[in-house]
Design a protein around this motif. Structure first.
Motif, short mmCIF file in Angstrom:
data_model
loop_
_atom_site.label_atom_id
_atom_site.label_comp_id
_atom_site.label_asym_id
_atom_site.label_seq_id
_atom_site.Cartn_x
_atom_site.Cartn_y
_atom_site.Cartn_z
N THR A 37 0.82 -1.14 0.00
CA THR A 37 0.18 -0.15 0.07
C THR A 37 0.86 1.33 -0.02
OG1 THR A 37 -1.79 -1.29 1.29
CG2 THR A 37 -1.91 1.24 1.17
N ILE A 40 2.35 1.86 -3.40
CA ILE A 40 1.36 2.28 -4.41
C ILE A 40 0.84 3.72 -4.07
CG2 ILE A 40 -0.93 1.91 -5.27
CD1 ILE A 40 -0.64 -1.07 -4.64
N VAL A 41 0.93 4.12 -2.98
CA VAL A 41 0.42 5.58 -2.78
C VAL A 41 1.62 6.37 -3.04
CG1 VAL A 41 0.17 7.30 -0.78
CG2 VAL A 41 -1.13 5.13 -0.81
N VAL A 43 3.84 5.97 -5.43
CA VAL A 43 3.72 5.98 -7.06
C VAL A 43 2.73 6.89 -7.55
CG1 VAL A 43 3.32 4.57 -9.13
CG2 VAL A 43 5.12 3.60 -7.18
N VAL A 44 1.60 6.63 -6.95
CA VAL A 44 0.59 7.65 -7.53
C VAL A 44 0.88 9.11 -7.19
CG1 VAL A 44 -1.93 8.25 -6.99
CG2 VAL A 44 -1.40 5.95 -7.10
N ILE A 45 1.63 9.48 -6.04
CA ILE A 45 1.82 10.73 -5.58
C ILE A 45 2.97 11.25 -6.73
CG2 ILE A 45 3.27 12.18 -4.17
CD1 ILE A 45 1.70 10.57 -1.86
N ILE A 47 3.38 10.22 -9.75
CA ILE A 47 2.65 10.22 -10.95
C ILE A 47 1.85 11.76 -11.03
CG2 ILE A 47 0.77 9.53 -12.46
CD1 ILE A 47 1.81 6.66 -11.64
N PHE A 48 1.21 12.02 -10.01
CA PHE A 48 0.59 13.38 -9.99
C PHE A 48 1.68 14.66 -10.06
CE2 PHE A 48 -3.18 11.29 -7.83
CZ PHE A 48 -4.03 11.60 -8.98
#
Length: 117
Positions: A37, A40-41, A43-45, A47-48
């Motif tokens: 988790t 993943i968080v 990586v998402v941050i 990406i943004f």
């Protein structure tokens, strides 16, 4: 007992490929997602962050292009005005403008004097 294990495994496999299972967020309860988790968080941050950075860079590039075009236009206008001023500053041009205006002036026949201290 083996028959029930096979059916539960088959049910789980069907769940993995079910559209409603994915859309409902059931896949987030899987072991892989619960263990990773934080990654993943992160990586998402990231990406943004990269998307926002790219958007900002593109805006700045557009602004640079617009300013360069404006600079070219201003330089061309300054060159045009400078050449027009140079053309109007010639003695023959000034004499012609004086005649057109009807001003009673004549050019000097004697050269100017230099005063020394």
């Amino acid at each position: 007992m083996e028959a029930t294990d096979k059916t539960t495994n088959q049910d789980k496999k069907r769940k993995h490929f079910s559209f409603l299972y994915v859309l409902g967020g059931g896949f987030l309860k899987e072991d892989f997602f619960t263990r990773h988790t934080r990654m993943i968080v992160l990586v998402v941050i990231l990406i943004f962050f990269f998307i926002g950075n790219r958007y900002t860079c593109l805006q700045k590039l557009r602004e640079i292009d617009r300013l360069q075009q404006e600079l070219r236009d201003v330089r061309f206008e300054a060159l045009s005005i400078s050449s027009e001023l140079t053309g109007n500053s010639r003695q023959s041009q000034i004499e012609m403008l004086i005649e057109e205006q009807g001003i009673d002036l004549e050019g000097a026949t004697t050269p100017p004097y230099e005063l020394k201290k």
